[in-house]
Design an enzyme around this catalytic site. Structure first.
Site, short mmCIF file in Angstrom:
data_model
loop_
_atom_site.label_atom_id
_atom_site.label_comp_id
_atom_site.label_asym_id
_atom_site.label_seq_id
_atom_site.Cartn_x
_atom_site.Cartn_y
_atom_site.Cartn_z
N HIS A 99 -5.12 -6.66 27.38
CA HIS A 99 -6.08 -7.21 27.80
C HIS A 99 -6.82 -7.83 27.19
O HIS A 99 -7.49 -9.05 27.28
CB HIS A 99 -7.52 -6.85 29.05
CG HIS A 99 -8.27 -7.97 30.24
ND1 HIS A 99 -7.97 -8.76 30.97
CD2 HIS A 99 -9.35 -8.03 29.55
CE1 HIS A 99 -8.16 -9.37 31.55
NE2 HIS A 99 -9.60 -8.73 30.73
N GLU A 100 -8.01 -7.07 26.39
CA GLU A 100 -8.64 -7.70 25.62
C GLU A 100 -8.46 -8.44 24.29
O GLU A 100 -9.01 -9.87 23.25
CB GLU A 100 -9.90 -5.87 24.80
CG GLU A 100 -10.43 -5.59 25.95
CD GLU A 100 -10.97 -6.69 26.35
OE1 GLU A 100 -11.38 -7.59 26.46
OE2 GLU A 100 -11.59 -6.56 27.86
N HIS A 103 -7.80 -12.18 25.12
CA HIS A 103 -8.71 -12.94 24.98
C HIS A 103 -9.26 -13.37 23.45
O HIS A 103 -9.60 -14.03 23.09
CB HIS A 103 -10.30 -11.75 25.13
CG HIS A 103 -10.57 -11.47 26.23
ND1 HIS A 103 -10.79 -12.68 27.63
CD2 HIS A 103 -11.19 -10.98 27.21
CE1 HIS A 103 -10.88 -12.76 28.65
NE2 HIS A 103 -11.22 -11.07 28.25
N HIS A 107 -9.22 -17.34 21.94
CA HIS A 107 -10.49 -17.51 21.43
C HIS A 107 -9.37 -18.06 19.88
O HIS A 107 -9.62 -19.42 19.65
CB HIS A 107 -10.84 -16.50 20.81
CG HIS A 107 -12.31 -16.71 19.98
ND1 HIS A 107 -12.92 -16.72 18.65
CD2 HIS A 107 -12.87 -18.03 19.63
CE1 HIS A 107 -13.77 -17.33 18.65
NE2 HIS A 107 -14.08 -17.97 19.09
#
Length: 226
Positions: A99-100, A103, A107
């Site tokens: 999940h991270e 991100h 980005h």
């Protein structure tokens, strides 16, 4: 003091949802932390694999204190994972790490909701700290402009929480697709990761509901005192 007047009733549903969301994310994570993935990868290994596969070789994966303190820092371009996720090889740890990574990929691709969220972070931070202060001072000194300014600033907090929802849901969706496509998790493991990330998403829904409820409370109090 108006903190304890009848307007507090507006907050009760949101607070109940928030309490349940916290319980759900903790219990779901703890449950699937007991399930070791078949491949045996740790969260840090999965994060590194997915970052490299996305061309993000220069984004380091660091260890950070705390439980479920995992996050991607777009300013420093660093992935930070809690000890349980960093070293853990459970379905839960892998789901959170992926999940991270989602991100970080957002980005890189300049995913618009993430760009928008990052741009309003200073406004949201200032609004969350200053809105109630200005609101209270406005009532104490009878300055209607300060009351209105407090409400406007807190509206920025609500916008931030609403924009956060698609950012988090998209990161989870990306994570699950990558985990399946790269055969990092299989079948029931993938379903477990889906439940962990779904429970985590509830905390963001709860945060948005709480922010909206607080905004409605501010508006109600301001009109009730007219």
């Amino acid at each position: 003091m108006f903190y304890f007047d009848r307007s507090f009733i507006i907050l009760i549903p949101a607070l109940l949802v928030a309490a349940y969301a916290q319980y759900k994310v903790s219990s779901t994570f703890n449950n699937y932390s007991r399930y070791t993935s078949r491949n045996g990868y740790t969260g840090s290994q999965v994060a590194r694999m997915l970052l490299d596969a996305s061309g993000l070789y220069d984004v380091p994966v660091e260890l950070i204190p705390g439980k479920l303190s995992d996050h991607y820092d777009p300013g420093a371009r660093v992935m930070r994972l809690s000890q349980e996720v960093y070293y853990g090889n459970s379905v839960a740890s892998i789901g959170v790490a992926a999940h991270e990574t989602g991100h970080a990929i957002q980005h890189k691709e300049r995913y618009f909701p993430l760009v928008l969220r990052n741009s309003i972070v200073p406004i949201a931070n200032f609004g969350s700290n200053a809105s109630w202060i200005l609101f209270i001072l406005g009532f104490m000194f009878g300055i209607r402009g300060l009351v209105s300014l407090g409400i406007i600033l807190f509206t920025g907090v609500v916008v931030f929480q609403l924009v956060t929802l698609p950012v988090e849901l998209n990161a989870s969706s990306r994570a699950l697709k990558i985990l399946e496509r790269r055969s990092i998790l299989y079948g029931d493991e993938l379903e477990g990761a889906r439940k962990v990330l779904g429970a985590a998403a509830m905390t963001y829904v709860a945060a948005a509901l709480t922010a909206i409820a607080n905004l409605l409370r501010l508006i109600y109090i301001s009109r009730d005192r007219d």
